[in-house]
Every structure is written in C-alpha cells, then in structure tokens.
Motif scaffolding. Structure first.
Motif, PDB file in Angstrom:
ATOM      1  N   LEU A 140      13.693 -11.414   0.886  1.00 61.51           N
ATOM      2  CA  LEU A 140      12.769 -10.287   0.768  1.00 61.51           C
ATOM      3  C   LEU A 140      12.664  -9.503   2.062  1.00 61.51           C
ATOM      4  CD1 LEU A 140      10.568  -8.644  -0.619  1.00 61.51           C
ATOM      5  CD2 LEU A 140       8.925 -10.426   0.034  1.00 61.51           C
ATOM      6  N   TRP A 141      12.474 -10.199   3.187  1.00 61.47           N
ATOM      7  CA  TRP A 141      12.216  -9.487   4.432  1.00 61.47           C
ATOM      8  C   TRP A 141      13.468  -8.809   4.973  1.00 61.47           C
ATOM      9  CZ3 TRP A 141       7.563  -8.200   5.488  1.00 61.47           C
ATOM     10  CH2 TRP A 141       6.513  -8.975   4.970  1.00 61.47           C
ATOM     11  N   MET A 142      14.651  -9.311   4.595  1.00 62.75           N
ATOM     12  CA  MET A 142      15.872  -8.595   4.954  1.00 62.75           C
ATOM     13  C   MET A 142      15.932  -7.259   4.235  1.00 62.75           C
ATOM     14  SD  MET A 142      17.645 -10.069   7.241  1.00 62.75           S
ATOM     15  CE  MET A 142      19.183  -9.181   7.023  1.00 62.75           C
ATOM     16  N   GLN A 143      15.520  -7.262   2.979  1.00 63.15           N
ATOM     17  CA  GLN A 143      15.486  -6.011   2.215  1.00 63.15           C
ATOM     18  C   GLN A 143      14.477  -5.039   2.815  1.00 63.15           C
ATOM     19  OE1 GLN A 143      15.335  -6.496  -2.153  1.00 63.15           O
ATOM     20  NE2 GLN A 143      15.604  -8.668  -1.786  1.00 63.15           N
ATOM     21  N   VAL A 144      13.322  -5.567   3.230  1.00 60.25           N
ATOM     22  CA  VAL A 144      12.280  -4.723   3.810  1.00 60.25           C
ATOM     23  C   VAL A 144      12.755  -4.098   5.115  1.00 60.25           C
ATOM     24  CG1 VAL A 144       9.975  -4.741   4.855  1.00 60.25           C
ATOM     25  CG2 VAL A 144      10.387  -5.982   2.720  1.00 60.25           C
ATOM     26  N   MET A 145      13.377  -4.900   5.988  1.00 59.94           N
ATOM     27  CA  MET A 145      13.806  -4.398   7.294  1.00 59.94           C
ATOM     28  C   MET A 145      14.960  -3.408   7.178  1.00 59.94           C
ATOM     29  SD  MET A 145      13.418  -7.628   9.932  1.00 59.94           S
ATOM     30  CE  MET A 145      14.217  -8.849   8.897  1.00 59.94           C
ATOM     31  N   ARG A 146      15.708  -3.489   6.083  1.00 61.83           N
ATOM     32  CA  ARG A 146      16.805  -2.548   5.890  1.00 61.83           C
ATOM     33  C   ARG A 146      16.333  -1.216   5.306  1.00 61.83           C
ATOM     34  NH1 ARG A 146      21.504  -6.419   3.202  1.00 61.83           N
ATOM     35  NH2 ARG A 146      21.947  -7.660   5.072  1.00 61.83           N
ATOM     36  N   SER A 147      15.086  -1.133   4.918  1.00 56.40           N
ATOM     37  CA  SER A 147      14.566   0.088   4.312  1.00 56.40           C
ATOM     38  C   SER A 147      13.556   0.760   5.250  1.00 56.40           C
ATOM     39  CB  SER A 147      13.894  -0.233   2.968  1.00 56.40           C
ATOM     40  OG  SER A 147      13.251   0.909   2.458  1.00 56.40           O
ATOM     41  N   PRO A 148      13.935   1.875   5.888  1.00 54.51           N
ATOM     42  CA  PRO A 148      12.997   2.584   6.773  1.00 54.51           C
ATOM     43  C   PRO A 148      11.744   3.035   6.030  1.00 54.51           C
ATOM     44  CG  PRO A 148      15.240   3.382   7.081  1.00 54.51           C
ATOM     45  CD  PRO A 148      15.268   2.517   5.865  1.00 54.51           C
ATOM     46  N   ILE A 150      10.221   1.575   3.401  1.00 55.75           N
ATOM     47  CA  ILE A 150       9.326   0.435   3.186  1.00 55.75           C
ATOM     48  C   ILE A 150       8.687  -0.004   4.504  1.00 55.75           C
ATOM     49  CG2 ILE A 150       9.166  -1.964   2.416  1.00 55.75           C
ATOM     50  CD1 ILE A 150       9.584   0.016   0.173  1.00 55.75           C
ATOM     51  N   MET A 151       9.461  -0.001   5.592  1.00 56.25           N
ATOM     52  CA  MET A 151       8.918  -0.386   6.896  1.00 56.25           C
ATOM     53  C   MET A 151       7.818   0.574   7.335  1.00 56.25           C
ATOM     54  SD  MET A 151      10.122  -3.193   8.152  1.00 56.25           S
ATOM     55  CE  MET A 151       9.780  -3.023   9.896  1.00 56.25           C
ATOM     56  N   ARG A 153       5.922   2.473   5.364  1.00 56.41           N
ATOM     57  CA  ARG A 153       4.764   2.244   4.510  1.00 56.41           C
ATOM     58  C   ARG A 153       4.028   0.962   4.902  1.00 56.41           C
ATOM     59  NH1 ARG A 153       7.185   3.719  -1.546  1.00 56.41           N
ATOM     60  NH2 ARG A 153       7.506   5.946  -1.150  1.00 56.41           N
ATOM     61  N   LEU A 154       4.788  -0.062   5.249  1.00 56.86           N
ATOM     62  CA  LEU A 154       4.171  -1.332   5.640  1.00 56.86           C
ATOM     63  C   LEU A 154       3.340  -1.167   6.908  1.00 56.86           C
ATOM     64  CD1 LEU A 154       4.050  -4.320   4.790  1.00 56.86           C
ATOM     65  CD2 LEU A 154       5.981  -4.746   6.329  1.00 56.86           C
ATOM     66  N   ALA A 155       3.861  -0.392   7.878  1.00 57.97           N
ATOM     67  CA  ALA A 155       3.133  -0.165   9.130  1.00 57.97           C
ATOM     68  C   ALA A 155       1.854   0.633   8.876  1.00 57.97           C
ATOM     69  CB  ALA A 155       4.030   0.570  10.126  1.00 57.97           C
ATOM     70  N   ILE A 156       1.959   1.693   8.065  1.00 57.78           N
ATOM     71  CA  ILE A 156       0.786   2.524   7.781  1.00 57.78           C
ATOM     72  C   ILE A 156      -0.263   1.733   7.001  1.00 57.78           C
ATOM     73  CG2 ILE A 156      -0.025   4.560   6.517  1.00 57.78           C
ATOM     74  CD1 ILE A 156       2.690   5.854   7.130  1.00 57.78           C
ATOM     75  N   CYS A 157       0.180   1.010   5.988  1.00 52.63           N
ATOM     76  CA  CYS A 157      -0.755   0.220   5.174  1.00 52.63           C
ATOM     77  C   CYS A 157      -1.443  -0.854   6.008  1.00 52.63           C
ATOM     78  CB  CYS A 157      -0.025  -0.416   3.988  1.00 52.63           C
ATOM     79  SG  CYS A 157       0.478   0.759   2.718  1.00 52.63           S
ATOM     80  N   SER A 158      -0.688  -1.482   6.911  1.00 46.59           N
ATOM     81  CA  SER A 158      -1.284  -2.515   7.776  1.00 46.59           C
ATOM     82  C   SER A 158      -2.382  -1.919   8.654  1.00 46.59           C
ATOM     83  CB  SER A 158      -0.201  -3.164   8.641  1.00 46.59           C
ATOM     84  OG  SER A 158       0.753  -3.832   7.845  1.00 46.59           O
ATOM     85  N   TRP A 159      -2.122  -0.705   9.168  1.00 46.21           N
ATOM     86  CA  TRP A 159      -3.138  -0.040   9.999  1.00 46.21           C
ATOM     87  C   TRP A 159      -4.367   0.321   9.172  1.00 46.21           C
ATOM     88  CZ3 TRP A 159      -4.641   0.052  14.677  1.00 46.21           C
ATOM     89  CH2 TRP A 159      -5.499   1.051  15.138  1.00 46.21           C
ATOM     90  N   TRP A 160      -4.144   0.772   7.933  1.00 48.39           N
ATOM     91  CA  TRP A 160      -5.277   1.010   7.023  1.00 48.39           C
ATOM     92  C   TRP A 160      -6.134  -0.236   6.888  1.00 48.39           C
ATOM     93  CZ3 TRP A 160      -2.338   3.383   2.266  1.00 48.39           C
ATOM     94  CH2 TRP A 160      -2.089   4.736   2.510  1.00 48.39           C
ATOM     95  N   TRP A 161      -5.461  -1.352   6.646  1.00 51.38           N
ATOM     96  CA  TRP A 161      -6.186  -2.604   6.399  1.00 51.38           C
ATOM     97  C   TRP A 161      -6.987  -3.040   7.625  1.00 51.38           C
ATOM     98  CZ3 TRP A 161      -6.511  -6.008   2.123  1.00 51.38           C
ATOM     99  CH2 TRP A 161      -5.862  -5.545   0.977  1.00 51.38           C
ATOM    100  N   GLU A 262       0.918  -0.096  -5.179  1.00 45.53           N
ATOM    101  CA  GLU A 262       1.768   0.895  -5.842  1.00 45.53           C
ATOM    102  C   GLU A 262       2.861   1.452  -4.929  1.00 45.53           C
ATOM    103  OE1 GLU A 262      -1.384   2.693  -9.127  1.00 45.53           O
ATOM    104  OE2 GLU A 262      -1.083   3.732  -7.217  1.00 45.53           O
ATOM    105  N   LEU A 263       2.715   1.291  -3.630  1.00 43.39           N
ATOM    106  CA  LEU A 263       3.685   1.842  -2.694  1.00 43.39           C
ATOM    107  C   LEU A 263       4.908   0.953  -2.519  1.00 43.39           C
ATOM    108  CD1 LEU A 263       1.377   3.251   0.137  1.00 43.39           C
ATOM    109  CD2 LEU A 263       2.800   4.567  -1.440  1.00 43.39           C
ATOM    110  N   PHE A 264       4.814  -0.299  -2.979  1.00 46.20           N
ATOM    111  CA  PHE A 264       5.903  -1.248  -2.782  1.00 46.20           C
ATOM    112  C   PHE A 264       6.578  -1.607  -4.101  1.00 46.20           C
ATOM    113  CE2 PHE A 264       2.954  -2.388   0.806  1.00 46.20           C
ATOM    114  CZ  PHE A 264       3.744  -1.789   1.797  1.00 46.20           C
TER     115      PHE A 264
END
Length: 296
Positions: A140-148, A150-151, A153-161, A262-264
C-alpha cells in the motif's frame, strides 16, 4: 500503571472510531454518508453528555471508572449483531457471506434481489480481487509514495486533522474555565455540537465538502480570535463567541471524516484515514497545554 491503562484505553477505545466510521459508510452506501455523519455526531454528543452527568454524580475518580468502563464489555456482542462490511468480504473472496448479508438486508427492506444484482456482486468481487492482488504485490505505502496526488492529499488531510483535534479538544478542555458550574459548561459546549452536525447535514451535499470545511474553519478562527477583544464587562459575549467557535470546529472535524475518506482510493481508504487520525493525535496531545497559553 496509569500510562499502561491509558495506552490500552486508546488502542481499544478512541482508535476504533475510524474503523467504526468506515464500516458504517460501507454498510449504508454512498448516498447515506451525510446521514451517517449527522447520526454519528449526535450519538457522540449523547455519549459526552452522559460522561459529564456521570462525572458530576461520581466525582471520586475510582468510582467513576468502575461505573463508566464495565458497560463497554457489551461491545463484544457486536460480533453477533453487527454485520461485516460487504466490500471487505468481497475483497477477501468470501462471496457467500456477503450475499447472505445482502439477502438479509433485502428481506428486512422487503426488496427482491434480481439476478442482475447478484451478477454485479460477482463482478465486483472479481474486480476487487484484482485490486487486492495488486496491492499485495506492490504494498500500500509503495503505491502511495509513487503517487504525488495521494501524497499531497495525505499531507493536507494530516494537517487538517492536527488543526481540528488541537482546537476541538483545546476548546473542550477550556470549557471548565468559563464562568459557572464546570459540569454545566462542559455539557453546554457539547450540546452545541448537535447544531454543527445538523448544519453539516444541510451543507455538505448542497455546497460541497471543501466550501463547508473552509466556512467552518473561518468561523471558528474568527470567533476564537474575537474573544481576545471582548471587554471583561461582557462575559456573555465571550461565551457566545466560544460556543460559535466550538460549532465551527465541530463542523470541520465532522466534515473531514467524510472528505478524507472520499479523497483516497477505496482499497486504501481505511489505512489512510487511520494514518490521518494517528497524525491528528499530535493536536490532541498538544491541546492540554492550551490553558498555559493564557499566561502568554
């Protein structure tokens, strides 16, 4: 012992909410997500009000713990009463179990399943199995790191949280410092959360997730900042702004559950939502220090 108990309480308690949310939206379907947010939000408020009433009735902490925690053993009964996620069952190739749940739901709703519906379930299973095999091969995390995308969105969502949990729990902690009875204040601050989840129910589908979140953040930030400029002779205005800020941040926290999920991609939804929730705990860790900011 306190640290050990807190660790297990978090593992078996607070950290299960993202899993419960994902299970709820997968059982109810996409068109019921806003309804799910509203319902879960109201249930959380009722739980918080119950907690405040019990704390007032049993002020000694040992008695309080004995009264509050044992009922959670009843959650073990969910194994028998709560159905498994159909999507998860299909992803594991357990088609028969998934069909049984669908048939049971159809029977309760007095709906007859067509051959086309059953064929679609079979097709979904085949497609999901392909996705699962791909995920297992790549990770899973290899797929995430290969997708700018998703990365990002993950950074923005983490900051939201982090932002939401910091302000949400910080305001909850500060509620006991308001004028009046601390238990009443805590219940009052919790009660306004119902307003927030109802507003979300009205806005999320009408104006969209992003606009709803932006409005919630701006309202909360403006209200909390304005409190500083309220003269001491007007405590009611400070309390009102405080409650408006709590409504705003509750809207945001409630909304980011849905928006994040919904973003993932579907196969990564639970893991990435759990990751954002984990990173968001930084905000809840820092939140108890918020009262110290009053001195600065």
């Amino acid at each position: 012992m306190y640290v050990i108990v807190e660790f297990f309480e978090t593992v078996a308690g607070a950290s299960t909410f993202p899993a419960a949310y994902i299970l709820a939206i997968e059982l109810l379907g996409q068109d019921k997500r806003v309804l799910t947010i509203v319902f879960l939000g109201i249930m959380l408020v009722l739980g918080g009000l119950s907690l405040a009433l019990l704390a007032k009735a049993f002020p000694y902490w040992r008695t309080f713990i004995i009264v509050v925690y044992p009922p959670s053993i009843l959650f073990l009964s969910y194994i028998y009463f709560l159905p498994e996620s159909i999507r998860w069952l299909l992803s594991k190739g357990r088609k028969e179990e998934a069909l049984k749940i669908v048939e049971k739901a159809a029977k309760m709703n007095k709906v007859t399943l067509s051959e086309e519906t059953i064929r679609q379930l079979t097709t979904i299973q085949d497609n999901v199995n392909i996705d699962e095999k791909k995920e297992e091969e790549e990770g899973l995390w290899m797929q995430v790191m290969r997708s700018p995308i998703i990365m990002t969105r993950l950074a923005i969502c983490s900051w939201w949280w982090i932002t939401c949990t910091f302000v949400f729990y910080g305001l909850a902690i500060n509620s006991v410092s308001l004028a009046g009875d601390k238990y009443t204040n805590f219940m009052l601050v919790l009660s306004v959360e119902v307003i927030a989840v109802v507003i979300n129910g009205l806005l999320l589908d009408r104006i969209g997730r992003k606009r709803t979140l932006l409005i919630a953040f701006v309202v909360c930030g403006f209200s909390c900042t304005a409190i500083v400029f309220v003269p001491p002779s007007m405590p009611w205005l400070a309390t009102l702004l405080y409650l408006v800020g709590k409504i705003g941040i509750t809207q945001a926290l409630s909304g980011i559950y849905m928006y994040t999920s919904e973003l993932f991609p579907t196969h990564a939804r639970h893991s990435l939502l759990g990751f954002c929730s984990m990173i968001g705990s930084i905000g809840s860790i820092v939140a108890p220090q918020m009262p110290l900011l009053v001195r600065i």
